[in-house]
Design a protein around this motif. Structure first.
Motif: not given
Length: 522
Positions: A78, A173-175, A207, A212, A236
């Motif tokens: 990522d 998503t990751d971040s 995330t 985020a 999160h």
């Protein structure tokens, strides 16, 4: 949310004083200990003093063999996808997520060994480099039990009994950070927003590795004339955290990488997953377990796949993923004129040359770019008296021969980046993958003459416009193309004729319409 522990929190004074922590226990402790640093990432690293401190701290990390830049980028893809600097990522985010800076130093292991460092809320690697080594402390190696990828753990979900509740589009998503909105993450948010609008649903952004940064999302949607009134919820959900994601039968899950797809498919039926694929992610890894798992996920991890550009789809089909020929949906990205447009300027003493300079990202061929620029200058193909060079993407100093002036530029916001691109006359932007990447198209859409490299099926980008010179990535070919680009940019009439051939989408709704229409029928 847990509050950061007070300095007198009951932490073990040695690894043996209490029973071994349960799996993930120290991740939670670390997240609590460093939550104030995440909140203060602003206070510590924002503003002019903070940026200087960040630069100094990142330089200290890069100078240490304990911070292994290639390892960090390969272990946490990522980071590579976000385009951020690995050292800065570790300082601002990685340490709070329990990530290790390299194979020879364990973030969590050091804090377990030295709880006074944890109690003080200090970055463990910086502590070791500044004081720990001189105090006789050990650089504790990362523990094998923690080497498994946290981001592959199944997405924790539960199904609500409210079967009649409205569905939502859930982006996993990751971040989401200000720096990541330029490329893949921004595109994912655009697709998610348009899907939610099309389905008359809300959008959830989940995330997994970092909370985020929500401030830039609304600005992004407004700037691109997208639905900024959309209901958006940010969640999160750390892989080892206690929270679970509530799902309804009508929910659609939009994944953004093979690892988010893998984690989601472990908990949700494949038919409910839409996988946004923006690069051949197999290329992130040497041939081994990660490469194999990635290839398996690409082949059968989601019900539908959306691919960024026809070039990438062709490459995937020709390299063993034949299923992409029929099941995949394809779009070409958009470059709205509000941000990317040709603005002819009065004749100036010097013209501007853009070099996409990212030494920490191997795919961008930084060293080859420097060699090509050096050759072009030494052979007189571009006149340094007429051109001012801009190295964009890193603060690392760059020296070019023949007295060429180079200005290094880093940390731009979206508006600042777009304004810079509109001032450029020629550019060198390399990408050693089949995807054309966004910078060459940003620049061409703004009137610059761009040099980029061929790779596999990417033999020409003339379909996007005549001012993009796509050549072999050897030094001689690139140097000649730099000279041709400079000459074309200096010839205003020829440059305008090339710009008139530009064929890129200018509106994200139109760009995504084929995908949205296909999903309506699917």
């Amino acid at each position: 949310m847990n509050n950061p522990p007070k300095r007198n929190s009951p932490l073990p004074s040695s690894p043996n004083e209490h029973a071994a922590p349960r799996p993930g226990q120290w991740v939670h402790r670390l997240s609590a200990l460093f939550r104030h640093l995440r909140k203060e990432g602003g206070g510590r690293y924002d503003g002019l003093p903070g940026r200087l401190r960040l630069w100094l701290d990142a330089r200290r990390l890069r100078a240490s063999p304990l911070f292994d830049t290639p390892w960090y980028r390969d272990t946490y893809p990522d980071v590579a996808m976000s385009g951020g600097d690995p050292a800065r990522h570790y300082l601002r985010h990685g340490v709070a997520d329990g990530r290790d800076p390299g194979p020879e130093f364990g973030t969590l292991a050091y804090l377990e060994r030295y709880p006074d460092v944890a109690a003080a809320g200090q970055n463990p690697l910086l502590h070791y480099l500044r004081r720990g080594a001189s105090e006789g402390r050990e650089a504790v190696r990362r523990q094998a039990s923690r080497q498994a990828r946290r981001d592959l753990l199944p997405l924790p979900v539960f199904t609500t009994p409210d079967r009649d509740g409205p569905g939502r589009v859930t982006l996993v998503t990751d971040s989401v950070s200000a720096g990541s909105l330029f490329g893949g993450v921004g595109t994912a948010l655009i697709l998610g927003a348009l899907l939610a609008e099309r389905r008359s649903q809300g959008l959830r952004v989940v995330t997994r590795l970092e909370a985020a940064e929500v401030g830039g999302v609304r600005r992004l949607l407004r700037m691109l004339a997208l639905p900024d009134t959309l209901e958006i919820e940010f969640l999160h959900l750390p892989p080892e955290g206690p929270r679970h994601l509530e799902l309804r039968p009508a929910d659609l899950l939009l994944t953004t990488s093979w690892w988010t797809t893998h984690a989601t498919a472990a908990s949700v039926a494949r038919e409910r997953i839409l996988y946004l694929l923006q690069e051949d992610e197999r290329m992130f890894y040497p041939h081994g377990d990660q490469h194999l798992l990635c290839a398996e996920t690409l082949a059968r991890g989601a019900g539908r796949v959306v691919i960024n550009t026809e070039l990438l789809r062709r490459h995937l089909v020709e390299t063993g993923l034949a299923g992409m020929a029929g099941q995949a949906l394809v779009f070409e990205p958009a470059f709205p004129e509000a941000s990317y447009r040709y603005e002819p300027r009065p004749a100036e003493d010097r013209l501007n040359f853009f070099f996409y300079a990212r030494p920490g990202h191997p795919r961008n061929l930084y060293q080859r770019g420097v060699e090509a620029l050096t050759r072009a200058l030494e052979e007189g193909r571009i006149d340094p008296a007429r051109w001012l060079f801009h190295g964009v993407g890193t603060g690392t100093p760059l020296a070019l021969p023949a007295g060429a002036e180079v200005r290094m530029i880093d940390g731009l916001g979206w508006d600042e980046y777009a304004a810079l691109v509109r001032r450029m006359d020629a550019a060198l932007s390399l990408m050693y993958t089949p995807h054309p990447s966004y910078p060459p198209l940003d620049l061409a859409a703004s009137g610059a003459v761009v040099v980029t490299n061929r790779y596999g099926v990417k033999q020409s980008l003339a379909a996007y416009g005549g001012n993009i010179l796509c050549v072999e990535p050897d030094v001689d070919s690139l140097a000649r193309a730099i000279g041709e680009a400079a000459a074309l940019a200096e010839d205003g009439a020829a440059r305008r004729r090339g710009y008139a051939t530009l064929r890129v989408n200018r509106d994200w709704r139109m760009a995504m319409e084929p995908v949205l229409r296909a999903l309506d029928g699917g």
